[in-house]
Enzyme design. Structure first.
Site, PDB file in Angstrom:
ATOM      1  N   LYS A 249      48.115  17.117 -28.691  1.00 51.75           N
ATOM      2  CA  LYS A 249      48.578  15.891 -29.338  1.00 51.75           C
ATOM      3  C   LYS A 249      48.454  16.029 -30.854  1.00 51.75           C
ATOM      4  O   LYS A 249      47.478  16.615 -31.330  1.00 51.75           O
ATOM      5  CB  LYS A 249      47.692  14.713 -28.910  1.00 51.75           C
ATOM      6  CG  LYS A 249      47.972  14.167 -27.526  1.00 51.75           C
ATOM      7  CD  LYS A 249      47.098  12.967 -27.250  1.00 51.75           C
ATOM      8  CE  LYS A 249      47.224  12.505 -25.814  1.00 51.75           C
ATOM      9  NZ  LYS A 249      48.533  11.934 -25.470  1.00 51.75           N
ATOM     10  N   ARG A 323      48.867  12.228 -14.295  1.00 50.63           N
ATOM     11  CA  ARG A 323      49.577  12.211 -13.006  1.00 50.63           C
ATOM     12  C   ARG A 323      49.134  13.366 -12.116  1.00 50.63           C
ATOM     13  O   ARG A 323      49.234  13.284 -10.896  1.00 50.63           O
ATOM     14  CB  ARG A 323      51.097  12.210 -13.244  1.00 50.63           C
ATOM     15  CG  ARG A 323      51.625  13.422 -13.933  1.00 50.63           C
ATOM     16  CD  ARG A 323      52.988  13.192 -14.540  1.00 50.63           C
ATOM     17  NE  ARG A 323      52.921  12.413 -15.780  1.00 50.63           N
ATOM     18  CZ  ARG A 323      53.965  12.009 -16.475  1.00 50.63           C
ATOM     19  NH1 ARG A 323      55.174  12.295 -16.075  1.00 50.63           N
ATOM     20  NH2 ARG A 323      53.800  11.312 -17.597  1.00 50.63           N
TER      21      ARG A 323
HETATM   22  N1  BES Z   1      46.955   9.408 -21.973  1.00 44.86           N
HETATM   23  C1  BES Z   1      48.300   9.580 -22.313  1.00 44.86           C
HETATM   24  C2  BES Z   1      49.081   8.265 -22.338  1.00 44.86           C
HETATM   25  C3  BES Z   1      48.706   7.256 -23.392  1.00 44.86           C
HETATM   26  C4  BES Z   1      49.384   7.201 -24.578  1.00 44.86           C
HETATM   27  C5  BES Z   1      47.703   6.330 -23.143  1.00 44.86           C
HETATM   28  C6  BES Z   1      49.033   6.250 -25.519  1.00 44.86           C
HETATM   29  C7  BES Z   1      47.370   5.392 -24.102  1.00 44.86           C
HETATM   30  C8  BES Z   1      48.043   5.342 -25.288  1.00 44.86           C
HETATM   31  C9  BES Z   1      48.999  10.490 -21.320  1.00 44.86           C
HETATM   32  O1  BES Z   1      48.208  11.469 -20.733  1.00 44.86           O
HETATM   33  C10 BES Z   1      50.082  11.198 -22.061  1.00 44.86           C
HETATM   34  O2  BES Z   1      49.781  11.915 -22.967  1.00 44.86           O
HETATM   35  N2  BES Z   1      51.339  10.968 -21.666  1.00 44.86           N
HETATM   36  C11 BES Z   1      52.458  11.547 -22.304  1.00 44.86           C
HETATM   37  C12 BES Z   1      53.424  11.976 -21.223  1.00 44.86           C
HETATM   38  C13 BES Z   1      54.525  12.862 -21.735  1.00 44.86           C
HETATM   39  C14 BES Z   1      53.980  14.208 -22.126  1.00 44.86           C
HETATM   40  C15 BES Z   1      55.551  13.007 -20.626  1.00 44.86           C
HETATM   41  C16 BES Z   1      53.080  10.480 -23.215  1.00 44.86           C
HETATM   42  O3  BES Z   1      53.046   9.304 -22.848  1.00 44.86           O
HETATM   43  O4  BES Z   1      53.547  10.826 -24.282  1.00 44.86           O
HETATM   44 ZN    ZN Z   2      48.051  13.254 -21.893  1.00 47.61          ZN
END
Ligand code: BES
Ligand code: ZN
Ligand code: ZN
Length: 475
Positions: A249, A323
């Protein structure tokens, strides 16, 4: 801070202003003060003459939170005064319940790491009503204390920094909770997860020095009169930190990812409340605890994982890790043959884009169940909305090399496609008993709103406890 049923006079008397109607029985000085302040019944106001505090609520508002929110503001003002007691008269069960919740949730602070803690002299709040029998009022207060204590317990866990709140730390806390409340508690370590063939869950945790755990808590009522009690299973995403893994990230998006354990922590809070309330239901909690990190041993985009269900998953982005953990946890949970299966997860940023920061996304295949959840959440003071599944979005996580891909081929609708991905790990026979709750928006609060100060909100606890209560009645 404690709320008590009684008509003792407090140092400050709280007066409810309903629909901007200012009470007639004010003193001359009080009336003059209101006039001086140009107060027309909107917003809260402290009146120093005779120490009254006006709490303005809008009864006709279609928004569920107005009483709770008004009391959140009230308590945050009043706890700074040098007083010991407050008193409040209410006219309905709704007013009593929501006032208590606003006060107890509003009084929360997370100051474990601050040298200078905020202090208050405020100890007791006397709640009374000529319209509600004393016994009922006492029950309302007790229940509000139980639920608010659980929400605040969950907030504490989530707010605990990731260097301390590792998967093992949360698992130990679950064991402690189980001991206190006589719950059954199984803790599966990484060896057990291997035996369970949880290839998706294990992959996520691979690069972390903090090993993963699956916690399985269960509650059964002591001496149930009813043999045919419903069985609820709650599954929580418990990423004690989500760095994104190799699909790292960006810095700005990484902060707050200690809150990626919010689903699992909420499940602990739900079990705590259920046990303290002694609800007539069998309730299980499954926590998928892991840390998504980088390192030489990390799982990679291009890996193909074999999940517990036997389905293979192509990894195209290691940041879509929730997931993967939940896929194996849902497969494990399904074997408990629940009447209701709910998962709670901070699953997608897309859910926040779709619904905003305040609202939980409710997904699944059973529309009646979704509406039942919406009603419970609304009664409990949590915002939620349905994100509808459709077959076109389901096609987006097809893979050329495995049974499924962990990210969809389009970013449009990706809160829903993530939900549908989870549905692949719920057996057909349980699909109409399953709900997926994406709490990515409301779980963590960066600017105080509603009954939430800065930090973790404890989203999901109040809504799910209310959902259980409502569905016990129906069975
Ligand atoms: N934990 C994150 C989702 C999230 C984002 C929670 C902001 C709380 C606030 C999750 O694991 C994630 O990173 N999801 C990605 C999925 C993508 C790579 C398909 C996302 O939402 O960007
Ligand atoms: Zn994530
Ligand atoms: Zn995550």
């Amino acid at each position: 801070m404690k709320i008590l049923a009684g008509s003792k006079k407090g140092n400050v008397n709280l007066i409810l202003i309903r629909n901007q109607k200012i009470p007639k029985n004010l003193t001359k000085e009080q009336k003059a003060f209101l006039e001086f302040q140009n107060y027309k019944g909107e917003g809260n106001l402290f009146v120093p003459y005779g120490n009254i505090y006006l709490v303005s609520i809008d009864e006709e508002s279609s928004f569920c939170n107005s009483i709770r929110d008004a009391f959140f503001l009230a308590i945050n003002f009043l706890k700074k005064l040098n007083i010991k007691t407050l008193s409040l008269n209410v006219e309905s069960i709704k007013e009593a319940k929501e006032a208590c919740e606003g006060i107890l949730l509003g009084n929360y602070t997370f100051e474990d790491f601050k040298e200078k803690k905020s202090e208050t002299t405020l100890e007791e709040i006397y709640l009374n009503s000529t319209k509600i029998p004393q016994q009922d009022l006492e029950t309302i207060i007790l229940e509000a204390h139980i639920i608010a204590d659980s929400v605040n317990y969950v907030r504490n866990l989530i707010n605990t920094p990731p260097m301390q709140a590792t998967p093992e730390f949360i698992a130990k806390d679950a064991q402690k909770l189980a001991k206190e409340l006589n719950l059954e508690c199984k803790v599966l370590d990484s060896k057990d997860l291997e035996k369970e063939k949880m290839g998706a869950f294990l992959a996520v945790a691979k690069a972390s020095v903090n090993s993963p755990f699956l916690v399985h808590l269960s509650y059964k009522p002591k001496k149930s009169k009813n043999k045919n009690i419903p069985k609820f299973v709650f599954v929580g995403k418990g990423l004690t930190y989500d760095s994104g893994g190799l699909s790292l990230k960006p810095g700005d998006y990484m902060t707050t990812m200690k809150a990626d354990k919010s689903g699992a922590c909420a499940v602990l809070g739900i079990l705590q409340s259920v046990a303290k309330l002694g609800l007539e239901a069998e309730v299980h909690g499954i926590l998928g605890l892991a840390e998504n990190m980088i390192g030489g041993n990390a799982y990679k985009p291009d890996d193909i994982l074999i999940s517990r269900s036997g389905k293979s998953i192509e990894v195209r982005n290691t940041d879509a890790e929730g997931r993967l953990v939940l896929a194996d946890c849902l497969s494990y949970a399904s074997e408990l043959e629940p009447n209701y299966l709910l998962d709670l997860a901070t699953l997608t940023g897309a859910c926040v884009v779709a619904l905003g920061e305040y609202t939980t996304g409710v997904m699944g295949y059973n529309s009646k169940l979704q509406h039942s959840f919406l009603m419970s959440a609304n009664n409990a003071g949590e915002l939620s909305a349905i994100l509808p599944f459709n077959p076109y979005l389901k096609k987006l996580y097809k893979s050329e090399v495995a049974d499924l891909c962990n990210i969809p081929s389009s970013r449009y609708g990706s809160a829903i496609s993530a939900g549908m991905f989870l549905g692949e790990f719920v057996p057909k026979s349980l699909q109409d008993k399953w709900l997926h709750l994406d709490i990515a928006g409301p779980a963590y609060v960066e600017k105080s709103w509603g009954v939430n100060p800065f930090g973790a909100s404890g989203a999901g606890v109040r809504a799910c406890v209310e959902f259980i209560k409502n569905n016990i009645k129906e069975k």
